[in-house]
Motif scaffolding. Structure first.
Motif, short mmCIF file in Angstrom:
data_model
loop_
_atom_site.label_atom_id
_atom_site.label_comp_id
_atom_site.label_asym_id
_atom_site.label_seq_id
_atom_site.Cartn_x
_atom_site.Cartn_y
_atom_site.Cartn_z
N GLU A 52 8.01 6.67 4.72
CA GLU A 52 8.73 5.67 3.93
C GLU A 52 7.79 4.62 3.33
O GLU A 52 7.85 4.33 2.14
CB GLU A 52 9.79 4.97 4.79
CG GLU A 52 10.89 5.88 5.28
CD GLU A 52 10.49 6.73 6.49
OE1 GLU A 52 9.64 6.30 7.31
OE2 GLU A 52 11.00 7.86 6.60
N ASN A 53 6.91 4.06 4.15
CA ASN A 53 6.13 2.93 3.63
C ASN A 53 4.94 3.34 2.77
O ASN A 53 4.48 2.54 1.96
CB ASN A 53 5.72 1.95 4.74
CG ASN A 53 4.72 2.47 5.74
OD1 ASN A 53 4.09 3.51 5.56
ND2 ASN A 53 4.57 1.74 6.84
N VAL A 54 4.45 4.57 2.88
CA VAL A 54 3.32 4.95 2.01
C VAL A 54 3.74 5.01 0.55
O VAL A 54 2.90 4.95 -0.35
CB VAL A 54 2.63 6.27 2.42
CG1 VAL A 54 2.03 6.15 3.81
CG2 VAL A 54 3.56 7.45 2.34
N ARG A 55 5.02 5.11 0.31
CA ARG A 55 5.53 5.14 -1.06
C ARG A 55 5.63 3.74 -1.67
O ARG A 55 5.75 3.60 -2.88
CB ARG A 55 6.89 5.82 -1.09
CG ARG A 55 6.83 7.30 -0.80
CD ARG A 55 8.22 7.95 -0.81
NE ARG A 55 8.12 9.39 -0.70
CZ ARG A 55 8.16 10.04 0.46
NH1 ARG A 55 8.30 9.39 1.59
NH2 ARG A 55 8.06 11.36 0.47
N THR A 56 5.57 2.73 -0.83
CA THR A 56 5.78 1.36 -1.33
C THR A 56 4.65 0.39 -1.05
O THR A 56 4.60 -0.68 -1.67
CB THR A 56 7.08 0.77 -0.72
OG1 THR A 56 6.96 0.76 0.71
CG2 THR A 56 8.30 1.59 -1.12
N LEU A 57 3.74 0.72 -0.15
CA LEU A 57 2.63 -0.19 0.16
C LEU A 57 1.69 -0.28 -1.04
O LEU A 57 1.10 0.72 -1.45
CB LEU A 57 1.86 0.28 1.39
CG LEU A 57 2.61 0.20 2.71
CD1 LEU A 57 1.82 0.89 3.82
CD2 LEU A 57 2.90 -1.25 3.08
N THR A 58 1.57 -1.47 -1.59
CA THR A 58 0.75 -1.65 -2.79
C THR A 58 -0.74 -1.69 -2.49
O THR A 58 -1.55 -1.55 -3.40
CB THR A 58 1.15 -2.94 -3.53
OG1 THR A 58 0.98 -4.04 -2.62
CG2 THR A 58 2.59 -2.88 -4.00
N TRP A 59 -1.12 -1.87 -1.25
CA TRP A 59 -2.53 -2.00 -0.90
C TRP A 59 -3.19 -0.69 -0.46
O TRP A 59 -4.39 -0.68 -0.18
CB TRP A 59 -2.73 -3.06 0.18
CG TRP A 59 -1.87 -2.89 1.40
CD1 TRP A 59 -0.71 -3.54 1.66
CD2 TRP A 59 -2.11 -2.01 2.51
NE1 TRP A 59 -0.20 -3.11 2.87
CE2 TRP A 59 -1.04 -2.18 3.41
CE3 TRP A 59 -3.12 -1.11 2.82
CZ2 TRP A 59 -0.95 -1.48 4.60
CZ3 TRP A 59 -3.03 -0.39 4.01
CH2 TRP A 59 -1.95 -0.60 4.89
N LEU A 60 -2.44 0.39 -0.39
CA LEU A 60 -3.09 1.66 -0.04
C LEU A 60 -4.10 2.01 -1.13
O LEU A 60 -3.81 1.86 -2.32
CB LEU A 60 -2.07 2.78 0.09
CG LEU A 60 -1.29 2.85 1.39
CD1 LEU A 60 -0.28 4.00 1.33
CD2 LEU A 60 -2.21 3.02 2.58
#
Length: 148
Positions: free
Chosen positions: A78-86
């Motif tokens: 879920e969060n890898v789609r939204t984390l802007t800092w990856l």
């Protein structure tokens, strides 16, 4: 010949071992990042998490990192789609967006060191550990002009 799992499975369908193997060991997610409060822009630093081993580009205590580092973020489908800092090179991000893994990724090359040889990792580029810095302002001396 069958397709590799990252081309046939969604992130949610991957086994725990497949999920973990997506990590290329670059160490970029373990760097401190500063966010501009006005613009939301992310500024990278060369400051590593206190659990980061700069020689191996791996966490010294991966199993207990979430308990030991209060701001450590566990990556999920879920969060890898939204984390802007990856990082732009992050396999989780690439696969989530339907992109293939690059040739230097260990799953493609078959070599855990290929990420380092390709110059993608932060190996040799850490200038401080967060445990070495006392004040938030100390991070400014370690800001990078762009993503490592």
């Amino acid at each position: 010949m069958s397709q590799p799992f990252w081309k046939t499975k969604s992130l949610e369908e991957m086994s725990a071992a497949e999920w973990e193997s997506l990590c290329d060991g670059c160490g970029k997610c373990c760097l401190a990042k500063l966010e501009d409060e006005d613009t939301g822009e992310i500024h990278w630093t060369s400051v590593a998490c206190r659990l980061f081993n700069p020689k191996t580009c791996r966490c010294r205590d991966y199993q207990n990192r979430l308990a030991k580092v209060s701001d450590c973020v566990q990556l999920t489908p879920e969060n890898v789609r939204t984390l802007t800092w990856l990082p732009s090179t992050c396999a989780y991000r690439l696969v989530a967006h339907g992109e293939d893994l690059p040739d230097w990724h260990p799953l493609v090359s078959g070599d855990r060191q290929s990420v380092h040889r390709a110059g993608i990792s932060v190996k040799g580029r850490i200038t401080a550990s967060e445990s070495d810095l006392d004040e938030p302002e100390d991070y400014f001396d370690h800001m990078l002009e762009r993503e490592p």
